[in-house]
Design a protein around this motif. Structure first.
Motif, mmCIF file in Angstrom:
data_model
loop_
_atom_site.group_PDB
_atom_site.id
_atom_site.type_symbol
_atom_site.label_atom_id
_atom_site.label_comp_id
_atom_site.label_asym_id
_atom_site.label_seq_id
_atom_site.Cartn_x
_atom_site.Cartn_y
_atom_site.Cartn_z
ATOM 1 N N GLU A 48 0.820 -1.214 0.000
ATOM 2 C CA GLU A 48 0.000 0.000 0.000
ATOM 3 C C GLU A 48 0.853 1.262 0.000
ATOM 4 O OE1 GLU A 48 -3.650 1.087 2.786
ATOM 5 O OE2 GLU A 48 -1.733 1.514 3.740
ATOM 6 N N GLY A 49 1.945 1.243 0.778
ATOM 7 C CA GLY A 49 2.781 2.421 0.899
ATOM 8 C C GLY A 49 2.316 3.313 2.037
ATOM 9 N N ASN A 50 3.119 4.300 2.342
ATOM 10 C CA ASN A 50 2.793 5.236 3.416
ATOM 11 C C ASN A 50 3.032 6.645 2.906
ATOM 12 O OD1 ASN A 50 2.282 3.250 5.587
ATOM 13 N ND2 ASN A 50 4.419 2.721 5.191
ATOM 14 N N ASP A 103 -2.032 4.968 3.793
ATOM 15 C CA ASP A 103 -2.156 5.412 5.186
ATOM 16 C C ASP A 103 -1.310 4.528 6.101
ATOM 17 O OD1 ASP A 103 -3.543 3.026 5.562
ATOM 18 O OD2 ASP A 103 -5.503 3.979 5.299
ATOM 19 N N ASP A 104 -1.443 4.737 7.444
ATOM 20 C CA ASP A 104 -0.661 3.910 8.370
ATOM 21 C C ASP A 104 -1.567 3.004 9.202
ATOM 22 O OD1 ASP A 104 -1.857 5.636 10.130
ATOM 23 O OD2 ASP A 104 0.000 6.245 11.132
ATOM 24 N N ASP A 114 0.654 -3.006 4.716
ATOM 25 C CA ASP A 114 2.027 -2.826 5.197
ATOM 26 C C ASP A 114 2.039 -2.068 6.529
ATOM 27 O OD1 ASP A 114 1.273 -0.342 4.337
ATOM 28 O OD2 ASP A 114 2.895 -0.085 2.891
ATOM 29 N N ASP A 115 0.899 -2.137 7.260
ATOM 30 C CA ASP A 115 0.762 -1.379 8.503
ATOM 31 C C ASP A 115 0.490 -2.311 9.677
ATOM 32 O OD1 ASP A 115 0.893 1.166 7.142
ATOM 33 O OD2 ASP A 115 -1.076 0.629 6.327
HETATM 34 CA CA CA Z 1 0.418 1.806 4.712
#
Ligand code: CA
Ligand code: CA
Ligand code: CA
Ligand code: CA
Length: 399
Positions: free
Chosen positions: A43-45, A108-109, A141-142
């Motif tokens: 997803e990424g941050n 998001d986180d 990924d959180d």
């Molecule tokens: Ca994330």
């Protein structure tokens, strides 16, 4: 075989015949075919992250090729998880064979499942569609669970009572002086915990952890121990037992079909025999397809099935998933009362069990668990989103 010049000529001629359609016979040139590829990516941050889908032509075109595209939600939801596009367009210049189609994903986180959405191509010009739909998997990924401390909070004292025990779950680990994990699926003795439940309980940090001064029990879909879901269950059996008093538990609950959180008590000593003869006190249970309603229940009777006294409390607005609430029992000799946020909603007395034994004037221990599936809630279905979590802020016992 080594090709002689003569054979090479024949081969070229054959190739020409096979591939060439412009010999004046009225055939139109074959159009290139368009394909879009699936994409799996973290997803990424940091707010936004482009998911770049590879879109290709089977061969170069002599003029421009345009194709339209539309996104569709799956477990990934438009706006929440990705920016939806309707009839976006992508144009290949003459001779170009590959383009990247960018869809912004919300980076998001907050911890989620691996979510999917699709992109579908349509209305091409200068080409035909070959593979028109791609599935994107947004990999979680959180680790942080998204919640705030909002919601009802209980008084810290009650007239005539003093605090005799509490756990605020503010530390980094479960206090093993009081709590034990009960892992597994109940087998071999009581497979599915007597309710055909689908989860395998573990004490892994995946299923039980602490965040922002709260205990989190997390249920997720994964193949583990022969089951398709994992979760966690803790209890105070043999370590901390109670007879009478007021018990307050502040918690935020999960939701969804087949999701079954419970805060409950079983007898430390089966003074009157095995379940249900020595009783069961369900301080709070919720079935996730009714996210605005909790139940307080007593189980008793000679068995094998139980007699019960069970009543529900429905929130005036919102659900138990939205914010924290306080679930309580006030337990005296021959009487138990249930409360939500200080509102009394059920009273059971010895007289109410009729000719049955009232087994509740004995020592009981606590159990917190988050079940998946089972006879009462039914199994999760396509509408159920996982992971789900029960967040417990504190338990306080007054006598
Ligand atoms: Ca994330
Ligand atoms: Ca997301
Ligand atoms: Ca996320
Ligand atoms: Ca706390």
């Amino acid at each position: 075989m080594k090709m002689t010049p003569f054979l090479l000529l024949l081969a070229l001629a054959a190739g020409c015949k096979k591939g060439g359609n412009n010999g004046g016979g009225g055939n139109t040139p074959a159009l290139p075919r368009i394909s879009i590829e699936d994409l799996t990516q973290a997803e990424g941050n940091g707010g936004s992250n482009n998911f770049n889908f590879r879109v290709t032509l089977s061969e170069a075109a002599s003029g421009p090729v345009t194709v339209y595209y539309t996104t569709n939600g799956g477990t990934g939801v438009a706006t929440e998880d990705f920016t939806s596009v309707t009839n976006g367009s992508l144009t290949f210049a003459a001779g170009e064979r590959e383009k990247l189609l960018a869809v912004p994903v919300v980076a998001d986180d907050a911890r989620e499942g691996d979510d999917v959405f699709t992109v579908t191509l349509s209305s091409p010009s200068g080409a035909t569609l070959s593979r028109a739909t791609a599935t994107a998997t947004i990999q979680n990924d959180d680790t942080r669970i998204p919640f705030t401390n909002a919601g009802y909070d209980a008084p810290t004292s009650y007239p005539g009572y003093s605090l005799v025990w509490s756990d605020d779950f503010n530390g980094p680990a479960l206090n093993s002086t009081f709590w034990t994990n009960e892992n597994g699926d109940g087998c071999p003795n009581i497979c599915g915990w007597g309710n055909n439940e689908l989860e395998y309980y573990t004490d892994r940090p995946d299923n039980l952890f602490f965040q922002d001064g709260k205990l989190v029990i997390l249920a997720q879909k994964e193949s583990y121990g022969g089951k398709q879901y994992t979760s966690s269950k803790i209890l105070t059996r043999g370590k901390k037992t109670f007879k009478y008093g007021r018990i307050d538990i502040r918690a935020k609950l999960p939701k969804g079909k087949g999701i079954w959180p419970a805060l409950w008590l079983l007898p430390q000593n089966n003074v009157f025999g095995g379940w249900p003869r020595s009783g069961e006190i369900d301080l709070m249970e919720l079935v996730g397809h009714e996210p605005n309603k909790v139940y307080g229940t007593l189980h008793f009777g000679p068995g094998p099935g139980s007699q019960q006294i069970s009543r529900g409390y429905t929130l005036p607005s919102g659900t138990f998933h939205d914010e924290f609430h306080v679930f309580s029992v006030e337990w005296k000799q021959d009487e138990i009362k249930w409360f939500v946020d200080g509102n009394l909603f059920s009273t059971a007395r010895k007289a109410d069990v009729g000719v049955n034994n009232w087994p509740f004037n004995e020592e009981f221990y606590l159990i917190f668990n988050l079940a998946v599936g089972g006879n009462w809630p039914g199994n999760p279905d396509a509408s159920t989103y996982l992971p789900q979590w029960m967040v417990v802020d504190y338990i306080r016992v007054y006598q």
